[in-house]
Design a protein around this motif. Structure first.
Motif, PDB file in Angstrom:
ATOM      1  N   LEU A 135       0.831  -1.197   0.000  1.00 35.19           N
ATOM      2  CA  LEU A 135       0.000   0.000   0.000  1.00 35.19           C
ATOM      3  C   LEU A 135       0.869   1.253   0.000  1.00 35.19           C
ATOM      4  N   LEU A 138       2.227   1.886  -3.426  1.00 37.26           N
ATOM      5  CA  LEU A 138       1.226   2.401  -4.361  1.00 37.26           C
ATOM      6  C   LEU A 138       0.946   3.879  -4.128  1.00 37.26           C
ATOM      7  N   THR A 139       0.955   4.328  -2.875  1.00 36.01           N
ATOM      8  CA  THR A 139       0.773   5.755  -2.632  1.00 36.01           C
ATOM      9  C   THR A 139       1.958   6.549  -3.155  1.00 36.01           C
ATOM     10  N   LYS A 143      -1.200   6.669  -6.310  1.00 36.98           N
ATOM     11  CA  LYS A 143      -2.502   6.033  -6.211  1.00 36.98           C
ATOM     12  C   LYS A 143      -3.237   6.551  -4.978  1.00 36.98           C
ATOM     13  N   VAL A 146      -7.017   2.155  -3.472  1.00 38.26           N
ATOM     14  CA  VAL A 146      -6.568   0.785  -3.724  1.00 38.26           C
ATOM     15  C   VAL A 146      -7.698  -0.145  -3.319  1.00 38.26           C
ATOM     16  N   HIS A 267      -6.274   1.879  -8.186  1.00 30.55           N
ATOM     17  CA  HIS A 267      -5.535   0.644  -8.432  1.00 30.55           C
ATOM     18  C   HIS A 267      -6.327  -0.525  -7.868  1.00 30.55           C
ATOM     19  N   ILE A 269      -6.290  -4.510  -7.154  1.00 27.14           N
ATOM     20  CA  ILE A 269      -5.373  -5.642  -7.021  1.00 27.14           C
ATOM     21  C   ILE A 269      -5.885  -6.773  -7.901  1.00 27.14           C
TER      22      ILE A 269
END
Length: 806
Positions: A135, A138-139, A143, A146, A267, A269
């Motif tokens: 996570l 992704l940030t 993003k 999520v 995003h 998964i």
């Protein structure tokens, strides 16, 4: 507390949110869920960041049970824990889902006020090791949402299986790999999960998920893997810019309306090896209605989606999700994925025929507010170019200004130009008596600014770069404009701008964009400039018109050593990269793929008129983050749209080149220290720099570049060898001549570094003259100061009598 593993500037803070009450759920949360949250790749890796919070919504009685459990102490050591009571909601008769909706809404508003991202956990959902670290990564890529389609497993069977695979230490963090967690979940799939298996005898009447399993050859009930198509995915992480209204349903139903996000910021998964979660439920705990026969299921699923799915849900449903419980080849995955694709297409077609669902196929049912809206007023361009010194002014007049005067640039936008500011030193004013300046004055209002003397301070000498002085001169022009309709265009005096670039800027601003950013590419002046001017200069040397592809050709044929130093791998007879913060992957001599951490904010229409560049910063570091929201920034990802090249002499930045090629770890260390989430969002996006049509090798090179960038971002998420604060502190202690702190960093960091600097200065002084002499000097200085104060504040009669002023 363990050593910090991630930079305080690496993306937003995290607010982990869990609502849990009732003896059964609290016990499962403490015995199973919380230990997995504390594993090495989850909170143990990220929980010690300043500002991270673990927020519990529970009853006062259950809070006492949680606080006195041994595992709670480990949680409290890692993050701040906040406990919110849900007792008033229970007494008010609210049901489970209404309580969850209120808790999640409060958590989102709190995260918004603290500029944090909310991570919505569940008291009966187990997260495999590495989920929270993913996570964070992704940030870092920009993003803001999520989503995860987890698997519901039968609790007792899953626990027996997983404890055999991954033994659980009592009251200790529990490390479970994604593959082990998913293998046990598929082996012990909950009856609800099996009821939405596409080939089940009767399909569940609530088909929010559809599963297409790859079963064991000897036992059809034992799944080795599964392809999932999900309408409702759980929003695991939400990093809000705004929160609009309250939830009328649960967070996964109302999120699209309450917290808008751009498509490239979402995003989903799609592979359980990336991030895995398993929801544990007792076999009889979920209401199941297997009502849909095989012959009607496509139509019934389409009818259900018309009532329960919006545009975001359709986006999720269109993407297959692999749930991996075993090593399966592509040939083994193919039948299930093909069946899932056929079913999804049939459901979409049937949904398009239903009136209420038709908008869902082509657009949102509930019209999602766009993050970028067309402005109510048209922007007017305010051009700024800082230039000083005879050599730089000569370059500006010879090729920089002529490129601004190309037919597709200033002449095309003259009616939308507010002003053109040239910021220079007072001594250089006579150098601007030139025909090109006269042509400029005939097109747009021109003002030559000579900032106050304090902006050109003697304690900051101008070297060959002059970046700090350039920023001060930009600020002099920016702060003078208070018109909210003015968009600043930050020009560089040595840059050649492609013909039509200013027209393209206006189109972006009229479409709702607030900022346009792009990288510049350097060309070697000694070998290129004469030929470049001979080919493109016209109108008696007053205009320079070149297309983007022509400019890229000069970059490829006459690359500056800086351009060569940015190349990743072997290119231009050079092994690199050896210079931050741009990285290039050449493609067959026709161009290159670029990934850039710092890009030049060419045009900025700030939300607050006259907002200056932060003190001590350059234009490309923090200005964009403070001036406009990320969603309103347009990054030029193809030079065919617009292109800028900078002409520089040989030797420029030579002392900054590394003596060895950088690797992934070197780039990650640089990014962890000198970049923020905006920069990493730019870094993730490939920029195509090309002289012609894209050939067959471009996709291969882009894939290679993406792999390297992904490794860098993951390295940042895991933490680099020396974290941000420790690195800055080491510089303060061992390199006192270098100033490492600035106003873009958090207050606590600046305060801590200032204390370190004072202590380091005192220790050095003691080492030089001895502690007794330092003490004597400080005591003497205090006495002299006291006497000076007395002389000013006491009357002549009272001096020396020890009397204090009234």
């Amino acid at each position: 507390m363990p050593a910090s593993s991630i930079s305080p500037l690496a993306g937003p803070r995290f607010h982990y949110v869990t609502a849990v009450w009732g003896e059964r759920f609290v016990q499962r949360f403490l015995d199973v869920v919380l230990p997995t949250n504390l594993s090495d790749g989850n909170l143990a890796a990220l929980g010690d960041r300043i500002g991270d919070v673990y927020r519990l919504f529970t009853t006062p009685q259950d809070a006492q049970t949680i606080v006195h459990h041994p595992i709670y102490a480990r949680l409290a050591d890692l993050v701040e824990v906040r406990v919110d009571s849900i007792e008033p909601w229970l007494q008010g008769g609210l049901g489970k889902y209404r309580i969850l909706g209120r808790a999640h809404h409060l958590a989102l508003e709190s995260a918004l006020s603290e500029q944090a991202a909310a991570v919505f956990l569940s008291p009966d959902a187990v997260f495999a090791d590495g989920a929270f670290a993913r996570l964070r990564a992704l940030t870092l890529q920009g993003k803001r949402r999520v989503l995860l389609a987890g698997v519901r497993a039968e609790a007792s069977g899953w626990l027996r299986d997983i404890r055999g695979r991954c033994p659980q230490p009592p009251d200790q963090p529990w490390v479970i790999t994604p593959r082990d967690a998913m293998a046990a979940a598929l082996r012990h799939a909950h009856p609800w999960t099996r009821s939405v298996r596409w080939d089940a005898p009767r399909l569940n009447s609530h088909p929010s998920h559809l599963y297409f399993p790859i079963a064991d050859a000897d036992d059809d009930t034992r799944w080795r893997g599964a392809v999932c198509r999900a309408f409702h995915a759980h929003p695991l992480l939400v990093w809000p810019r705004e929160v609009r209204g309250k939830f009328h349903r649960t967070v996964d139903g109302d999120l699209s309306n309450a917290v808008p996000a751009e498509p490239d910021e979402i995003h989903l998964i799609t592979d359980s090896d990336e991030l895995a979660a398993v929801e544990l439920s007792d076999a009889d705990a979920v209401y199941i209605r297997p009502e849909i026969p095989k012959e009607d299921r496509e139509e019934r699923v389409a009818e259900w989606s018309a009532r329960a799915a919006d545009a975001d849900h359709w986006d999720y449903f269109n993407r297959p999700i692999r749930l991996r419980g075993d090593d399966l080849s592509e040939e083994q995955w193919a039948p299930a994925e093909q069946l899932a694709a056929r079913v999804a297409g049939a459901v979409r077609e049937r949904a398009a025929e239903i009136d209420v669902a038709a908008p869902l196929v082509s657009g949102p049912a509930r019209h999602r507010p766009a993050a970028v809206e067309k402005p109510a007023t048209q922007a007017r361009l305010h051009f700024i170019v800082p230039v000083w010194g005879e050599a730089y002014i000569e370059r500006f007049l010879r090729w920089g200004l002529p490129s601004f005067l190309a037919s597709g640039n200033l002449p095309a936008v003259a009616d939308r130009t507010h002003s053109f500011d040239i910021v220079t030193d007072r001594a250089d004013l006579p150098l601007f008596e030139h025909p090109a300046i006269d042509r400029l004055r005939s097109l747009v209002p021109v003002q030559i600014r000579t900032p106050a003397a304090h902006l050109n301070r003697a304690d900051q000498p101008d070297d060959s770069l002059g970046y700090l002085k350039m920023t001060r001169y930009y600020n002099a022009a920016v702060t003078a404009q208070t018109d909210p309709a003015v968009a600043h265009v930050f020009l560089t005096p040595e840059g050649v701008f492609s013909d039509g670039l200013f027209t393209a800027l206006l189109k972006r601003l009229d479409a709702g964009i607030r900022a346009v950013a792009l990288p510049g590419f350097r060309v070697l002046e000694e070998t290129a400039i004469d030929a470049l001017l001979a080919e493109h200069l016209g109108d008696g040397g007053l205009t320079l018109a070149a297309s983007p592809r022509q400019l890229v050709r000069w970059v490829m044929e006459h690359p500056h050593p800086i351009t060569v130093a940015h190349a990743w791998g072997e290119a231009w007879d050079h092994v690199g990269p050896r210079l931050h913060p741009h990285y290039y992957w050449p493609v067959d001599g026709t161009g290159f793929v670029a990934h850039c951490l710092h890009v030049h904010p060419l045009c900025v229409w700030p939300n607050r008129p006259g907002q200056p560049v932060p003190p001590g910063q350059t234009l490309d570091h923090e200005y964009l983050q403070q001036a406009v929201p990320y969603a309103a920034i347009h990054l030029v990802t193809d030079t065919d749209e617009m292109c800028v090249i900078d002409i520089a002499r040989d030797g420029h930045l030579d002392d900054s080149f590394s003596d060895r090629p950088y690797g992934v770890r070197d780039v990650a260390e640089f990014a962890g220290l000198w970049t923020n989430g905006y920069h990493r969002g730019f870094f993730e996006r490939p920029i195509r720099v090309h002289t012609g049509a894209l050939g067959p090798h471009w996709h291969e090179v882009e894939a290679e570049a993406k792999h390297a960038v992904t490794q860098v971002l993951r390295q940042i998420a895991r933490g680099v060898e020396m974290p941000f604060y420790a690195k800055a502190r080491a510089t303060v202690l061992h390199g006192p001549s270098i100033v490492m702190y600035d106003y873009s960093r958090p207050r606590w960091v600046r305060f801590a570094l200032s204390l370190e600097r004072r202590q380091a200065s005192l220790r050095r002084r003691v080492k030089e003259v001895g502690w007794w002499k330092v003490f004597a000097i400080r005591t003497r200085a205090r006495r002299l100061a006291r006497r000076a104060i007395d002389r000013v504040t006491l009357s002549p009669e009272d001096r020396g009598r020890g009397r204090k002023p009234a």
